[in-house]
Structures are given as C-alpha cells and as structure tokens.
Design a protein around this motif. Structure first.
Motif, PDB file in Angstrom:
ATOM      1  N   GLN A 155      -1.710   4.864  -8.683  1.00 47.47           N
ATOM      2  CA  GLN A 155      -1.013   4.440  -7.476  1.00 47.47           C
ATOM      3  C   GLN A 155       0.405   3.973  -7.797  1.00 47.47           C
ATOM      4  O   GLN A 155       1.363   4.329  -7.106  1.00 47.47           O
ATOM      5  CB  GLN A 155      -1.793   3.303  -6.795  1.00 47.47           C
ATOM      6  CG  GLN A 155      -3.088   3.738  -6.138  1.00 47.47           C
ATOM      7  CD  GLN A 155      -4.232   3.882  -7.128  1.00 47.47           C
ATOM      8  OE1 GLN A 155      -4.108   3.557  -8.305  1.00 47.47           O
ATOM      9  NE2 GLN A 155      -5.366   4.385  -6.647  1.00 47.47           N
ATOM     10  N   LEU A 156       0.537   3.193  -8.860  1.00 47.53           N
ATOM     11  CA  LEU A 156       1.851   2.679  -9.236  1.00 47.53           C
ATOM     12  C   LEU A 156       2.783   3.790  -9.698  1.00 47.53           C
ATOM     13  O   LEU A 156       3.991   3.772  -9.429  1.00 47.53           O
ATOM     14  CB  LEU A 156       1.700   1.614 -10.323  1.00 47.53           C
ATOM     15  CG  LEU A 156       0.942   0.346  -9.891  1.00 47.53           C
ATOM     16  CD1 LEU A 156       0.636  -0.529 -11.099  1.00 47.53           C
ATOM     17  CD2 LEU A 156       1.740  -0.434  -8.859  1.00 47.53           C
ATOM     18  N   GLU A 157       2.219   4.794 -10.366  1.00 50.07           N
ATOM     19  CA  GLU A 157       3.030   5.939 -10.802  1.00 50.07           C
ATOM     20  C   GLU A 157       3.544   6.715  -9.601  1.00 50.07           C
ATOM     21  O   GLU A 157       4.709   7.135  -9.582  1.00 50.07           O
ATOM     22  CB  GLU A 157       2.193   6.847 -11.716  1.00 50.07           C
ATOM     23  CG  GLU A 157       2.994   7.948 -12.418  1.00 50.07           C
ATOM     24  CD  GLU A 157       3.252   9.162 -11.545  1.00 50.07           C
ATOM     25  OE1 GLU A 157       4.302   9.815 -11.720  1.00 50.07           O
ATOM     26  OE2 GLU A 157       2.402   9.447 -10.669  1.00 50.07           O
ATOM     27  N   LEU A 158       2.702   6.897  -8.593  1.00 43.56           N
ATOM     28  CA  LEU A 158       3.134   7.604  -7.387  1.00 43.56           C
ATOM     29  C   LEU A 158       4.227   6.820  -6.673  1.00 43.56           C
ATOM     30  O   LEU A 158       5.233   7.397  -6.239  1.00 43.56           O
ATOM     31  CB  LEU A 158       1.947   7.823  -6.448  1.00 43.56           C
ATOM     32  CG  LEU A 158       2.269   8.435  -5.079  1.00 43.56           C
ATOM     33  CD1 LEU A 158       2.949   9.795  -5.234  1.00 43.56           C
ATOM     34  CD2 LEU A 158       1.019   8.564  -4.222  1.00 43.56           C
ATOM     35  N   ILE A 159       4.048   5.521  -6.550  1.00 42.43           N
ATOM     36  CA  ILE A 159       5.060   4.682  -5.908  1.00 42.43           C
ATOM     37  C   ILE A 159       6.399   4.832  -6.614  1.00 42.43           C
ATOM     38  O   ILE A 159       7.447   4.989  -5.969  1.00 42.43           O
ATOM     39  CB  ILE A 159       4.595   3.213  -5.900  1.00 42.43           C
ATOM     40  CG1 ILE A 159       3.464   3.025  -4.879  1.00 42.43           C
ATOM     41  CG2 ILE A 159       5.752   2.271  -5.601  1.00 42.43           C
ATOM     42  CD1 ILE A 159       2.730   1.714  -5.006  1.00 42.43           C
ATOM     43  N   ARG A 204       7.382   7.368  -8.446  1.00 45.80           N
ATOM     44  CA  ARG A 204       7.868   8.736  -8.247  1.00 45.80           C
ATOM     45  C   ARG A 204       8.502   8.902  -6.866  1.00 45.80           C
ATOM     46  O   ARG A 204       9.427   9.706  -6.700  1.00 45.80           O
ATOM     47  CB  ARG A 204       6.692   9.700  -8.435  1.00 45.80           C
ATOM     48  CG  ARG A 204       7.032  11.168  -8.275  1.00 45.80           C
ATOM     49  CD  ARG A 204       6.056  12.058  -9.028  1.00 45.80           C
ATOM     50  NE  ARG A 204       4.671  11.736  -8.731  1.00 45.80           N
ATOM     51  CZ  ARG A 204       3.968  12.273  -7.734  1.00 45.80           C
ATOM     52  NH1 ARG A 204       4.542  13.142  -6.922  1.00 45.80           N
ATOM     53  NH2 ARG A 204       2.702  11.949  -7.549  1.00 45.80           N
ATOM     54  N   LEU A 205       8.029   8.140  -5.896  1.00 43.07           N
ATOM     55  CA  LEU A 205       8.581   8.228  -4.545  1.00 43.07           C
ATOM     56  C   LEU A 205       9.866   7.439  -4.385  1.00 43.07           C
ATOM     57  O   LEU A 205      10.493   7.479  -3.322  1.00 43.07           O
ATOM     58  CB  LEU A 205       7.537   7.739  -3.528  1.00 43.07           C
ATOM     59  CG  LEU A 205       6.273   8.585  -3.403  1.00 43.07           C
ATOM     60  CD1 LEU A 205       5.284   7.926  -2.448  1.00 43.07           C
ATOM     61  CD2 LEU A 205       6.593  10.010  -2.938  1.00 43.07           C
ATOM     62  N   GLY A 206      10.268   6.715  -5.427  1.00 46.02           N
ATOM     63  CA  GLY A 206      11.556   6.053  -5.400  1.00 46.02           C
ATOM     64  C   GLY A 206      11.543   4.560  -5.160  1.00 46.02           C
ATOM     65  O   GLY A 206      12.599   3.951  -4.922  1.00 46.02           O
ATOM     66  N   ALA A 207      10.360   3.940  -5.217  1.00 47.25           N
ATOM     67  CA  ALA A 207      10.262   2.501  -5.010  1.00 47.25           C
ATOM     68  C   ALA A 207       9.951   1.791  -6.322  1.00 47.25           C
ATOM     69  O   ALA A 207       9.454   2.395  -7.274  1.00 47.25           O
ATOM     70  CB  ALA A 207       9.181   2.182  -3.984  1.00 47.25           C
ATOM     71  N   VAL A 208      10.244   0.503  -6.376  1.00 48.50           N
ATOM     72  CA  VAL A 208       9.882  -0.333  -7.516  1.00 48.50           C
ATOM     73  C   VAL A 208       8.417  -0.731  -7.357  1.00 48.50           C
ATOM     74  O   VAL A 208       8.054  -1.366  -6.372  1.00 48.50           O
ATOM     75  CB  VAL A 208      10.764  -1.590  -7.586  1.00 48.50           C
ATOM     76  CG1 VAL A 208      10.302  -2.500  -8.718  1.00 48.50           C
ATOM     77  CG2 VAL A 208      12.229  -1.213  -7.742  1.00 48.50           C
ATOM     78  N   PRO A 209       7.545  -0.331  -8.306  1.00 44.93           N
ATOM     79  CA  PRO A 209       6.120  -0.621  -8.151  1.00 44.93           C
ATOM     80  C   PRO A 209       5.783  -2.070  -8.508  1.00 44.93           C
ATOM     81  O   PRO A 209       6.344  -2.644  -9.440  1.00 44.93           O
ATOM     82  CB  PRO A 209       5.461   0.355  -9.127  1.00 44.93           C
ATOM     83  CG  PRO A 209       6.501   0.597 -10.178  1.00 44.93           C
ATOM     84  CD  PRO A 209       7.829   0.490  -9.490  1.00 44.93           C
ATOM     85  N   ILE A 210       4.862  -2.646  -7.725  1.00 47.52           N
ATOM     86  CA  ILE A 210       4.378  -4.000  -7.951  1.00 47.52           C
ATOM     87  C   ILE A 210       2.856  -3.961  -7.990  1.00 47.52           C
ATOM     88  O   ILE A 210       2.221  -3.496  -7.037  1.00 47.52           O
ATOM     89  CB  ILE A 210       4.832  -4.958  -6.828  1.00 47.52           C
ATOM     90  CG1 ILE A 210       6.356  -5.064  -6.786  1.00 47.52           C
ATOM     91  CG2 ILE A 210       4.194  -6.336  -6.996  1.00 47.52           C
ATOM     92  CD1 ILE A 210       6.882  -5.781  -5.551  1.00 47.52           C
ATOM     93  N   ASN A 211       2.267  -4.426  -9.080  1.00 48.47           N
ATOM     94  CA  ASN A 211       0.809  -4.444  -9.210  1.00 48.47           C
ATOM     95  C   ASN A 211       0.280  -5.727  -8.573  1.00 48.47           C
ATOM     96  O   ASN A 211       0.399  -6.808  -9.141  1.00 48.47           O
ATOM     97  CB  ASN A 211       0.404  -4.361 -10.684  1.00 48.47           C
ATOM     98  CG  ASN A 211      -1.094  -4.146 -10.860  1.00 48.47           C
ATOM     99  OD1 ASN A 211      -1.901  -4.528 -10.007  1.00 48.47           O
ATOM    100  ND2 ASN A 211      -1.483  -3.534 -11.975  1.00 48.47           N
ATOM    101  N   GLY A 266       0.802  -1.213   0.000  1.00 51.16           N
ATOM    102  CA  GLY A 266       0.000   0.000   0.000  1.00 51.16           C
ATOM    103  C   GLY A 266       0.833   1.260   0.000  1.00 51.16           C
ATOM    104  O   GLY A 266       0.579   2.195   0.768  1.00 51.16           O
ATOM    105  N   GLY A 267       1.814   1.320  -0.883  1.00 52.02           N
ATOM    106  CA  GLY A 267       2.755   2.429  -0.877  1.00 52.02           C
ATOM    107  C   GLY A 267       2.234   3.753  -1.377  1.00 52.02           C
ATOM    108  O   GLY A 267       2.944   4.757  -1.315  1.00 52.02           O
TER     109      GLY A 267
END
Length: 328
Positions: A182-186, A188-195, A153-154
């Motif tokens: 949500q994945l785009e925000l994750i 942008r915050l510097g994390a690798v997004p996982i759907n 829930g990043g």
C-alpha cells in the motif's frame, strides 16, 4: 439479454446468469451496451444487507453501479450523445435503476460522460463512483495549489484517486497506508507515504507540517478514523469524509474551527437531484485523465460476467489492490 440476477439478499446470496428483457430506451436516456463494470463496497453491502439498506433495489435485482460501454440507442431529448459513442458513468444498480451486470443498461444521460480516449473500457469502468466521490470531496474542501493535503487510505478505491487529484490541483499530498504494498503504491502515485500502524497522528503532523496540521484531510476510511482526521487538521481546516456514520465527540472540531464535508455521491441517483453535476464532474475527470494526471489502478485478477460473485468475494477479502473489474 444476459444478466447476473440476485433473487435473494444475504451473506450467502448468489448471482444467477439469467435471460431478462432488454431495456427500452426512454426520453433523456441512452441504451448502453456494457463492456465492463467495477465492484464498489456499496455493491457488496447491497447484496449482503438487502432491505436493511434503503437504497437496495427490489428483488430480483441486477446490481452494478459503475460501467463503461457503447451507446446503441439514444432517447428523445438527448443531444450530448450519439450511437457509437464510448461512455462511462455510475448510473444504476440501486433503487429502481437496473445495474451494469448485464449486456445492456439504460442510463440517464445526465449521469454519464464521454469515456477518456486513453483508457480501456476496463479502466474507465473503474473510475466513476470513486472519481466523482474524490473530486466532489476535494472541491467542497476548497482544494488549492500549495496546500498540504492528507488522504487517509490512499491505496484504496477512492483514496488512490483523491491522491492523484489533489496532486493535479497543485497540493503537496501525504497519505496513510498500512502495508508495504500500500505504501509503495501511495509513493508511486506521487504522495508522501505514512504508515498509520507505526506512526501516531501527532508524530506525522509534527514531521510533515511542523505541528500546524494539514489544510485538507480527505478521509476515505471514516468511522472511528474521523477522530484522527480532526486531530490531523489545521486550525480552520477542512475534513472531507466518505464514511461519516459514527457517533463522535465534535469538541476537537469545534475548538479548531473545522469544516466537515460529508460526501454521499449516490444522492443524484437516489433522489434525481442535480444529476447534471455528475455529468460535469465526469467530463472534468475525462479531461484530467487525458492530460495524464489520473490513472485508475486495477486489481490483478480479472473476472467475467458469470463470475460476479467471485469478484464481490475478491473485494470483500481485502486482498485486492486497486479496483476489481468485471468484463461484460
């Protein structure tokens, strides 16, 4: 002073703009002129569930836990703050503590800190509850440089702060989300997004950790998702959860030798227990924010004090991206 008052609890409970007595400063406290307050899920739970929650204040009630504002009076024994200081904290809105949906609030000096100088009042008001929760959870889980950390829930209130803090502490950060925004925000915050809607736990554990698992899993989703956290964690790993009210088989946690850390950041307010810890965490967050390593994300919609009900509805709708903030 003006305050938004609840005279009843329930799904249809409405706030009423009311003239109430201005709090009187007491020893160990400061009186704050509130500039902004943010809405947290626990605020909406109190409004709708009322007496079913043991932390709900007696009616008529002034809610609102998070705030940013300016000190206008200082009580006896307070040495860290002076009149005119800009401060922020999570210091009311439950039990016998008046909340921040008012022009003034009384705040225990142990629950507040100097507001980050590079944040607006609105941004600062968005940070205390989620910031303390994320910081405490990561610290208790032994966050460290070089670790692989998964945040469930990043893009949420607690999650988006946990992502940034984990990165600040030197971890390689991965985070689950369920939609493009949500994945785009994750990312942008510097994390690798996982759907999480398209990737199974076993698959992303294999992809990102070669099947070893994550050293720390920060679970801001909780509930049934706790099983996913156990599955994603490495042997002898750590799971920090902010929503642990669930019946769950702990067999996986046992055979992996996991440590589970349950974070309930309201304990200092509810039980007057180690309140100074929140003062210290907020001071640490101020330093991290001023170093440019943490920026709270605010929802695009603005609300005034008289629109507190609409602000609650916005958060409950699930459509908000970032913290919902009320200008006071």
């Amino acid at each position: 002073m003006k305050a938004m008052v609840l005279n009843q609890y329930g799904e249809e409970a409405a706030f009423s703009l009311t003239d109430v007595a201005k709090p009187q400063v007491v020893a160990g406290h400061v009186l704050v002129q509130v500039a902004a307050s943010s809405v947290n899920t626990v605020d909406t739970m109190i409004r709708t569930m009322g007496e079913a929650l043991p932390l709900s204040p007696a009616l008529p009630a002034v809610l609102g836990m998070d705030f940013a504002g300016t000190v206008v009076e200082v009580g006896e024994g307070v040495t860290d703050f002076a009149i005119g200081d800009e401060v922020y904290g999570c210091a009311g809105g439950l039990a016998d503590l008046q909340g921040a949906l008012a022009e003034f609030m009384l705040a225990d000096a142990r629950l507040i800190a100097r507001k980050p100088g590079n944040l607006s009042m609105r941004e600062a008001a968005a940070l205390p509850l989620v910031g303390i929760t994320a910081y405490e959870g990561l610290q208790r889980a032994g966050i460290g440089a070089g670790q692989q950390v998964l945040v469930h829930g990043g893009s949420g209130g607690v999650g988006h702060v946990a992502v940034q803090l984990a990165k600040h502490f030197g971890a390689r950060v991965y985070s689950t989300g369920g939609g493009d925004a949500q994945l785009e925000l994750i990312s942008r915050l510097g994390a690798v997004p996982i759907n999480y809607k398209t990737e199974q736990v076993a698959d992303y554990v294999t992809t990102h950790t070669d099947g070893r698992g994550f050293d720390v899993v920060f679970d801001s989703v909780g509930g049934a998702n706790m099983a996913n956290s156990f599955e994603a964690a490495a042997l002898n790993g750590h799971v920090a959860s902010t929503v642990a009210m669930v019946d769950l088989d702990l067999s996986v946690a046992h055979f992996k030798g996991l440590s589970l850390h349950v974070v309930f950041m309201l304990i200092p307010m509810l039980h007057n227990h180690k309140r100074e810890d929140h003062h210290q965490i907020l001071n640490a967050l101020t330093t991290i924010v001023e170093a440019g390593a943490l920026v709270p994300v605010l929802d695009e919609q603005d609300f005034e004090l008289s629109q507190a009900g609409l602000a609650h509805a916005r958060l409950q709708s699930g459509q908000a991206m970032g913290k919902v903030v009320i200008d006071v």
